[in-house]
Scaffold this motif. Sequence first.
Motif, PDB file in Angstrom:
ATOM      1  N   SER A 405       0.748  -1.160   0.142  1.00 13.17           N
ATOM      2  CA  SER A 405      -0.113   0.089  -0.095  1.00 13.17           C
ATOM      3  C   SER A 405       0.822   1.238   0.066  1.00 13.17           C
ATOM      4  CB  SER A 405      -0.803   0.125   1.075  1.00 13.17           C
ATOM      5  OG  SER A 405      -1.868  -1.332   1.267  1.00 13.17           O
ATOM      6  N   ARG A 406       1.970   1.158   0.882  1.00 17.90           N
ATOM      7  CA  ARG A 406       2.911   2.539   0.848  1.00 17.90           C
ATOM      8  C   ARG A 406       3.545   2.593  -0.628  1.00 17.90           C
ATOM      9  NH1 ARG A 406       5.489   5.632   4.826  1.00 17.90           N
ATOM     10  NH2 ARG A 406       6.475   7.202   3.692  1.00 17.90           N
ATOM     11  N   ALA A 407       4.216   1.438  -0.896  1.00 14.51           N
ATOM     12  CA  ALA A 407       4.505   1.640  -2.491  1.00 14.51           C
ATOM     13  C   ALA A 407       3.515   2.308  -3.587  1.00 14.51           C
ATOM     14  CB  ALA A 407       5.248   0.406  -3.060  1.00 14.51           C
ATOM     15  N   LEU A 408       2.635   1.785  -3.625  1.00  9.75           N
ATOM     16  CA  LEU A 408       1.456   2.181  -4.547  1.00  9.75           C
ATOM     17  C   LEU A 408       1.194   3.577  -4.272  1.00  9.75           C
ATOM     18  CD1 LEU A 408      -0.233   1.661  -6.993  1.00  9.75           C
ATOM     19  CD2 LEU A 408      -1.807   0.544  -5.592  1.00  9.75           C
ATOM     20  N   SER A 409       0.941   4.135  -2.920  1.00  9.73           N
ATOM     21  CA  SER A 409       0.594   5.572  -2.480  1.00  9.73           C
ATOM     22  C   SER A 409       1.447   6.396  -2.898  1.00  9.73           C
ATOM     23  CB  SER A 409       0.516   5.311  -0.780  1.00  9.73           C
ATOM     24  OG  SER A 409       0.101   6.643  -0.403  1.00  9.73           O
ATOM     25  N   GLU A 410       2.920   6.089  -2.874  1.00 12.64           N
ATOM     26  CA  GLU A 410       3.850   7.127  -3.259  1.00 12.64           C
ATOM     27  C   GLU A 410       3.968   7.487  -4.866  1.00 12.64           C
ATOM     28  OE1 GLU A 410       5.789   8.617  -1.423  1.00 12.64           O
ATOM     29  OE2 GLU A 410       5.792   7.682   0.736  1.00 12.64           O
ATOM     30  N   VAL A 411       3.649   6.331  -5.372  1.00 19.83           N
ATOM     31  CA  VAL A 411       3.592   6.268  -6.937  1.00 19.83           C
ATOM     32  C   VAL A 411       2.355   7.452  -7.387  1.00 19.83           C
ATOM     33  CG1 VAL A 411       3.389   5.094  -9.010  1.00 19.83           C
ATOM     34  CG2 VAL A 411       4.870   4.275  -7.211  1.00 19.83           C
ATOM     35  N   ILE A 412       1.142   6.834  -6.656  1.00 21.06           N
ATOM     36  CA  ILE A 412       0.037   7.757  -7.198  1.00 21.06           C
ATOM     37  C   ILE A 412       0.029   9.220  -6.880  1.00 21.06           C
ATOM     38  CG2 ILE A 412      -2.569   8.116  -6.557  1.00 21.06           C
ATOM     39  CD1 ILE A 412      -2.807   5.085  -6.481  1.00 21.06           C
ATOM     40  N   ASN A 413       0.870   9.196  -5.425  1.00 20.83           N
ATOM     41  CA  ASN A 413       1.026  10.691  -4.937  1.00 20.83           C
ATOM     42  C   ASN A 413       1.911  11.464  -5.897  1.00 20.83           C
ATOM     43  OD1 ASN A 413       0.888  12.744  -2.762  1.00 20.83           O
ATOM     44  ND2 ASN A 413       3.135  12.444  -2.438  1.00 20.83           N
ATOM     45  N   ASN A 414       2.808  10.893  -6.279  1.00 24.10           N
ATOM     46  CA  ASN A 414       3.692  11.594  -7.433  1.00 24.10           C
ATOM     47  C   ASN A 414       2.782  12.156  -8.816  1.00 24.10           C
ATOM     48  OD1 ASN A 414       7.062  11.703  -6.818  1.00 24.10           O
ATOM     49  ND2 ASN A 414       6.304  10.047  -5.648  1.00 24.10           N
ATOM     50  N   ALA A 415       2.051  10.969  -9.004  1.00 25.00           N
ATOM     51  CA  ALA A 415       1.399  11.127 -10.368  1.00 25.00           C
ATOM     52  C   ALA A 415       0.406  12.457 -10.081  1.00 25.00           C
ATOM     53  CB  ALA A 415       0.510   9.907 -10.803  1.00 25.00           C
ATOM     54  N   LEU A 416      -0.378  12.390  -9.047  1.00 26.57           N
ATOM     55  CA  LEU A 416      -1.419  13.310  -8.745  1.00 26.57           C
ATOM     56  C   LEU A 416      -0.213  15.064  -8.719  1.00 26.57           C
ATOM     57  CD1 LEU A 416      -3.474  11.702  -6.073  1.00 26.57           C
ATOM     58  CD2 LEU A 416      -4.137  12.484  -8.502  1.00 26.57           C
ATOM     59  N   GLN A 417       0.759  14.744  -8.317  1.00 19.97           N
ATOM     60  CA  GLN A 417       1.224  16.142  -7.999  1.00 19.97           C
ATOM     61  C   GLN A 417       1.763  16.695  -9.434  1.00 19.97           C
ATOM     62  OE1 GLN A 417       4.520  15.894  -5.083  1.00 19.97           O
ATOM     63  NE2 GLN A 417       3.214  15.439  -3.494  1.00 19.97           N
ATOM     64  N   SER A 418       1.765  15.930 -10.498  1.00 18.93           N
ATOM     65  CA  SER A 418       2.144  16.192 -11.794  1.00 18.93           C
ATOM     66  C   SER A 418       1.324  17.303 -12.429  1.00 18.93           C
ATOM     67  CB  SER A 418       2.394  15.117 -12.571  1.00 18.93           C
ATOM     68  OG  SER A 418       1.080  14.493 -12.968  1.00 18.93           O
ATOM     69  N   GLY A 419      -0.129  17.456 -11.914  1.00 18.30           N
ATOM     70  CA  GLY A 419      -0.993  18.199 -12.459  1.00 18.30           C
ATOM     71  C   GLY A 419      -1.898  17.696 -13.333  1.00 18.30           C
ATOM     72  N   GLY A 466       9.888   9.524  -2.260  1.00 18.69           N
ATOM     73  CA  GLY A 466       8.762   8.853  -2.700  1.00 18.69           C
ATOM     74  C   GLY A 466       9.167   7.697  -3.598  1.00 18.69           C
ATOM     75  N   LEU A 467       9.713   7.729  -4.692  1.00 16.49           N
ATOM     76  CA  LEU A 467      10.022   6.602  -5.484  1.00 16.49           C
ATOM     77  C   LEU A 467      11.126   5.619  -4.985  1.00 16.49           C
ATOM     78  CD1 LEU A 467       9.583   8.214  -9.183  1.00 16.49           C
ATOM     79  CD2 LEU A 467       7.838   6.964  -7.687  1.00 16.49           C
ATOM     80  N   PRO A 468      11.952   6.262  -4.312  1.00 14.32           N
ATOM     81  CA  PRO A 468      13.021   5.521  -3.875  1.00 14.32           C
ATOM     82  C   PRO A 468      12.669   4.371  -2.659  1.00 14.32           C
ATOM     83  CG  PRO A 468      14.016   7.688  -4.035  1.00 14.32           C
ATOM     84  CD  PRO A 468      12.658   7.724  -4.148  1.00 14.32           C
ATOM     85  N   ILE A 469      11.534   4.741  -1.784  1.00 16.73           N
ATOM     86  CA  ILE A 469      10.923   4.187  -1.033  1.00 16.73           C
ATOM     87  C   ILE A 469       9.939   2.954  -1.761  1.00 16.73           C
ATOM     88  CG2 ILE A 469       8.702   4.002   0.758  1.00 16.73           C
ATOM     89  CD1 ILE A 469       9.713   6.838   1.746  1.00 16.73           C
ATOM     90  N   THR A 470       9.292   3.492  -2.815  1.00 14.81           N
ATOM     91  CA  THR A 470       8.754   2.423  -3.848  1.00 14.81           C
ATOM     92  C   THR A 470       9.796   1.545  -4.386  1.00 14.81           C
ATOM     93  OG1 THR A 470       7.232   3.819  -4.205  1.00 14.81           O
ATOM     94  CG2 THR A 470       7.300   2.129  -5.881  1.00 14.81           C
ATOM     95  N   GLY A 471      10.762   1.968  -4.828  1.00 18.57           N
ATOM     96  CA  GLY A 471      11.760   0.894  -5.356  1.00 18.57           C
ATOM     97  C   GLY A 471      12.319  -0.097  -4.265  1.00 18.57           C
ATOM     98  N   GLN A 472      12.721   0.595  -2.897  1.00 20.32           N
ATOM     99  CA  GLN A 472      13.058  -0.734  -2.144  1.00 20.32           C
ATOM    100  C   GLN A 472      11.983  -1.485  -1.530  1.00 20.32           C
ATOM    101  OE1 GLN A 472      15.946  -1.069  -1.204  1.00 20.32           O
ATOM    102  NE2 GLN A 472      15.659  -2.216   0.586  1.00 20.32           N
ATOM    103  N   ILE A 473      10.909  -1.099  -1.601  1.00 16.22           N
ATOM    104  CA  ILE A 473       9.724  -1.986  -1.166  1.00 16.22           C
ATOM    105  C   ILE A 473       9.618  -3.144  -2.281  1.00 16.22           C
ATOM    106  CG2 ILE A 473       7.352  -2.201  -0.797  1.00 16.22           C
ATOM    107  CD1 ILE A 473       7.170   0.358   0.577  1.00 16.22           C
TER     108      ILE A 473
END
Length: 496
Positions: A405-419, A466-473
């Motif tokens: 959940s944390r990995a997916l949350s970080e990716v979606i959060n980055n996508a939403l911040q892109s505008g 955000g993405l480094p956390i996703t990559g490590q997970i």
Amino acid sequence: MHKGHFRHHFLRLFISIFSLSICIILLQLLIFYASNRHAMNTWPKYAAGEYINSVEEKINTYTNPTPDKMINAILDCSNDRISGLIFRDAKGLFQIIYGSLPNGDKVKESIDDKSMINSEVKIRSLSSVEVNSSKEITTDADVYVFNLDVDNNGVFHFYLDEEVERVTQTFSVPQEVQARDIAASVIVKSNGVVKGYYDILVMTARKYGPTRYILDTSALVILIFIPIALIISLVASYVISKRNNRSIKDIQNALKDLSENKFDVNIGEQKSMELKDIATSIVDLGDNLRRHQDSRKEWIRSISHDLNTPLASINMLLDASIDGIFPLNQDLLKRMKKECDVLTSRISSIKYYAYLLSPDCMLNKQKISAFDLIDGVISNFKDSKKIDLHINENDEIDVDYTLGSRALSEVINNALQSGSEIVDVYVDRNVIKVVNKGSLPSPLPDFFEPWARGDLSRHEGGSGLGLPITGQIMNLHGGKAEIAQENDKVVVTLTF
């Protein structure tokens, strides 16, 4: 390397090669012994069989093979491999021996002149030979049958029984003859009636000239090989030790440089495949250590920058309030609270990333519904209406629910911040793709390394983790995280 070390290395290598040489020599000796034993055991049977074949061919050359002609063929075909022949009467009693024993010893009752046993009359005249020294023996040698039949016209016909029997039989022989000396026996029959016997004595392989020469030559080769093998062991040990000495010294110097943080090590060309692999590994280790050191320095600079930015803002607001520039009111406190939240969030991300790198982080993987996983993540976002989910509700993913959940949350959060107005999430079995409009920088940085900055609009305001956390997970799950540009869209792929 110290000379004492070289001598020690040379001694160990010499002992190893010497031991290998001794094993090879012992193996050769064992093979030689086994082959010699096999030759000794099979030689008498082979020589006797060849002799019987030559006798058969000789007799078949006669138009009327009379008993005298058969005796002549038996005696004439006794070549140098046949040491002697023992003749016995129809009752199996010893009559006379022609030649000698397999070891070359003479027998008292033997004769050397074969013309004396050239006819039935002369054989009968020899029946008075003293045979008090004869004895009975039991042997299981091969038995051949010579058939010399006579027809009504007095013409003799010879044929050899095709089947060779191995029969245990007891009969009398001279005192000096042993059972092992009998290579084969022949029964002589005429019209089905036994007329006599004779036994074949074959020269031993050691006494027969050609085989003795082969055996002696083989033994000589082995004896010559022993000192040569020892000399080769000594020379090979010295050469290999000398070469390895230089290689080991280069490797020691390279390791010393690495211990002193000198990562640009250079090890010369290695001839040994093992040392070549070691040298390549050390050079790669130096490159990795240098890269990790650079990454660590970048970490420190990035952490300092990301933590100092909100602290600097807080200090600036406090100083302005103290100087009377900004009044100490509700708005100022809210601005300071926002900066404190940013600082807290960044510290929390750093702590969480460090936790993922520690051995304390343990996975609890289980099969769960992909829809439940993603729906639980999307429900935590205020902009969840911007997320469009494409999924088969029956899909399952083998994942640690909390970490996934944390990995997916970080990716979606980055996508939403892109505008991007819409963020699409696609699920296909164990693969999740998050797609949004945007563009990646060129050259493409490693987004899954801490504080790697790419598209600033995508990471603005974030901690850079955000993405480094996703990559490590994903690494902990044995999977991978990838990011790519597809036309005007950025696609992040998580493979569990």
